[in-house]
Design an enzyme around this catalytic site. Structure first.
Site, PDB file in Angstrom:
ATOM      1  N   CYS A 105       0.830  -1.194   0.000  1.00 12.57           N
ATOM      2  CA  CYS A 105       0.000   0.000   0.000  1.00 12.57           C
ATOM      3  C   CYS A 105       0.866   1.245   0.000  1.00 12.57           C
ATOM      4  O   CYS A 105       2.087   1.182  -0.091  1.00 12.57           O
ATOM      5  CB  CYS A 105      -0.892   0.013   1.246  1.00 12.57           C
ATOM      6  SG  CYS A 105      -1.846  -1.499   1.479  1.00 12.57           S
TER       7      CYS A 105
ATOM      8  N   ASP B  33      -3.896  -9.252   6.917  1.00 12.81           N
ATOM      9  CA  ASP B  33      -2.696  -9.443   7.721  1.00 12.81           C
ATOM     10  C   ASP B  33      -2.402  -8.219   8.584  1.00 12.81           C
ATOM     11  O   ASP B  33      -1.884  -8.333   9.696  1.00 12.81           O
ATOM     12  CB  ASP B  33      -1.503  -9.765   6.827  1.00 12.81           C
ATOM     13  CG  ASP B  33      -1.273  -8.714   5.749  1.00 12.81           C
ATOM     14  OD1 ASP B  33      -2.265  -8.222   5.180  1.00 12.81           O
ATOM     15  OD2 ASP B  33      -0.115  -8.393   5.464  1.00 12.81           O
TER      16      ASP B  33
END
Length: 639
Positions: free
Chosen positions: A2, A103
């Site tokens: 990201c 996660d």
């Protein structure tokens, strides 16, 4: 994988202002996370947390920032955290809330349970920003080797951070200005750990965390190292090579298996080297279906190793995607775009090649690949490692002028720290000597007393160097400088994420790394064979041709190698090195620079020609960076 960005400006609490600023910072990180965008504000404190998401794990459950139920804590994560299912189950057994399926969701409950020591339990590649409203602190965390980037700027108004420098420069408190010292470092290729190309913007070092706290109305920061790539002060004097071969094999299998886990297909980068071929070989046996392999090919046989990659793909039954690159792809608009994404200069157009490859990966509907970066650092694969321990064994071939120096050089700061000057820094010292005469009078005066080589030495922890074996010292110092500053930056994350694609370097799994440092030097390099222990661990995975092959120079063909490339570079020179821009940047003497370029095109010595190519690449890109970030010029389209 990201993009994360944000700031803490205690004196600025206007909601509209905070949202407008954060949106501008997120806009330039869209390439890092095109699948989702999120933000969270603590308006009374002037805190803004932003996130752009590339969904790979928990596709429908990974919105960030992630906040605690009471809102007192929030976190943003960039990267992958492996073993998260087991950790999530343990948290549940301890009655700690971890309801998220991504996660990243484990980070906040782990912090609430363990405090900042939670980071030591994480496995993976990550950059994390956590805001604790109870303790009034913002925490920035970077993974062990710096696979994931994280930058910050601190000034009188507070702290600004981001996955890429470009997002920080969108904040009104951080003007875009190239740093003269950093420019000199870029010209010689070696950055000081923790620095960037821009004044006032720093890189959080790998294996470090930063704590920003509010004290008496001002933001104060401190950094802490939470891990290190530590070699022992002595090795087993009578090692059993078979034991280490098995140890490497076991840990590498586990590292690759771990990185194959995702909610999207995972492919492999495949060059003709031992590292990526080992990764593909293991991934093939670990996966039920054929692996997709992505290979770069060059139009110059001396620099192309795609024939070995084809052999490996055929051996494993992989579906291979081969991308042939010529001067049309390596220069011009793609070169400019790669420079914008890199945010620093690079010596070889391999970075541009990697940009094209990640673009092809995404065109094939893949978001993640496993890569071979880190193997040379762990197992003594580079020729300069062997030279530091065993001395010269050849003239360097294609390495000469680029990553091996033709002369033996010494520097007093390195001699004091290590007892010798590592071979990896020596070609860049020679490049520095070539660059200094090109500087303008103003830059020569400004940098006259500055020693960039000594500045690099000063950033290395002497306690991790002194008393170590020469091979250990060479590997450690390279890993603390060039691994993060070059291979994992413009050779890794920045070119991969430019096209929204995540790379997973299995060799840099910390379980592999912590074992690798225990391997005695004579097992890492045995009978003059680099990466011997890895070769033996993979002997039944690799083709015989590759198992017996020496380290190959994985670089794109430099401009001097054919007229078409020279012409492409000259076209960029004519466009970017205009009299007005050279004057505006102020780094070079225009007349001396023109004479250097004219002489460079006439050079017939291959070693010197490679060094000239390096200087021209860096020179071009310094002016590109000025145009892109200081002048605000738009990026060109790429066909």
């Amino acid at each position: 994988m990201c993009g994360i960005t944000g700031f803490w400006n205690p004196s600025r609490t206007n909601e509209r202002e905070l949202r407008f600023t954060l949106d501008r910072m997120l806009d330039v990180l869209d390439h890092r996370g095109p699948d989702d965008r999120g933000s969270r504000f603590y308006l009374d404190q002037g805190v803004a947390l932003g996130h752009t998401r590339l969904s790979i794990v928990g596709l429908d459950h990974g919105h960030q920032p992630i906040a605690s139920s009471d809102g007192d804590y929030a976190v943003t994560v960039n990267g992958e955290l492996y073993g998260y299912k087991r950790e999530r189950t343990q948290l549940a057994c301890q009655k700690l809330d971890c309801s998220g399926k991504s996660d990243s969701a484990i980070t906040l409950p782990m912090y609430l349970r363990d405090g900042l020591s939670f980071v030591e339990k994480l496995r993976g590649e990550f950059a994390i920003v956590l805001y604790d409203n109870v303790k009034q602190r913002l925490v920035l965390i970077r993974d062990r080797f710096g696979v994931k980037p994280l930058y910050y700027a601190v000034n009188d108004n507070g702290i600004v951070y981001g996955s890429e420098v470009k997002s920080i420069l969108k904040h009104p408190d951080v003007p875009a200005k190239l740093c003269p010292k950093a420019a000199l470092h870029q010209m010689m290729q070696v950055m000081v750990p923790g620095t960037t190309a821009f004044e006032g913007v720093l890189a959080l070092k790998p294996d470090h965390l930063l704590i920003a706290s509010l004290r008496d109305g001002r933001i104060e920061v401190e950094t802490q190292r939470w891990w290190d790539f530590s070699f022992p002060t002595s090795h087993d004097p009578n090692p059993d090579p078979a034991e280490y071969v098995q140890g490497v094999q076991d840990r590498l299998i586990d590292a690759v298996a771990t990185r194959l886990e995702a909610d999207v297909p995972v492919g492999c980068y495949l060059s003709g080297g031992i590292d990526s071929c080992s990764i593909l070989g293991l991934a093939t046996t670990l996966q039920q279906s054929p692996v997709k392999a992505f290979t770069i090919a060059f139009d110059n046989a001396e620099y192309d190793e795609s024939h070995i990659a084809k052999l490996m793909a055929k051996r494993t039954g992989a579906e291979q995607e081969l991308l042939l690159l010529t001067e049309k792809e390596l220069y011009g608009p793609a070169f400019e775009r790669a420079t914008w994404h890199a945010e620093r200069t690079f010596y070889n157009t391999l970075a541009v090649a990697k940009w094209h490859m990640s673009r092809r990966v995404r065109a094939c509907n893949y978001k993640a690949v496993i890569t071979g970066e880190g193997s040379d650092e762990l197992f003594g694969g580079y020729p300069f490692f062997k030279r530091d321990w065993l001395g010269r064994d050849d003239e360097g071939g294609l390495f000469a002028g680029a990553i091996l120096a033709e002369d033996d050089l010494k520097h007093p700061a390195w001699q004091d720290l290590c007892g010798f000057t590592p071979s990896w820094i020596q070609p860049w010292m020679m490049t520095l000597d070539r660059v200094r005469p090109l500087l303008s009078a103003e830059m020569r005066d400004l940098l006259n007393e500055y020693d960039p080589v000594a500045a690099v030495v000063a950033a290395i922890d002497p306690d991790q160097v002194r008393g170590r074996h020469r091979l250990d010292i060479s590997q450690y110092t390279w890993s603390k400088t060039m691994l993060e500053g070059q291979i994992l930056t413009w050779g890794g994350d920045r070119m991969d994420m430019a096209n929204s694609m995540e790379a997973r370097p299995a060799f840099l799994d910390h379980h592999v790394a912590e074992y690798a440092v225990t391997i005695p030097p004579e097992v890492r390099i045995r009978d003059g064979i680099e990466k011997w222990v890895l070769r033996e661990a993979m002997v039944n995975v690799l083709p015989r041709e590759l198992y017996e092959r020496k380290k190959f120079a994985f670089m794109a063909p430099p401009a001097h190698t054919d007229p078409e490339k020279r012409s492409a570079v000259q076209e960029m020179i004519d466009h970017w090195l205009t009299e007005d821009r050279v004057h505006a940047v102020g780094f070079f003497d225009r007349g001396v620079l023109d004479a250097f370029i004219d002489a460079a095109w006439k050079e017939t010595d291959g070693t010197i020609a490679r060094r000239n190519d390096i200087v021209m690449n860096h020179t071009l890109q310094l002016h590109m960076l000025h145009g892109q970030y200081v002048e605000g010029l738009p990026l060109p389209a790429v066909d």
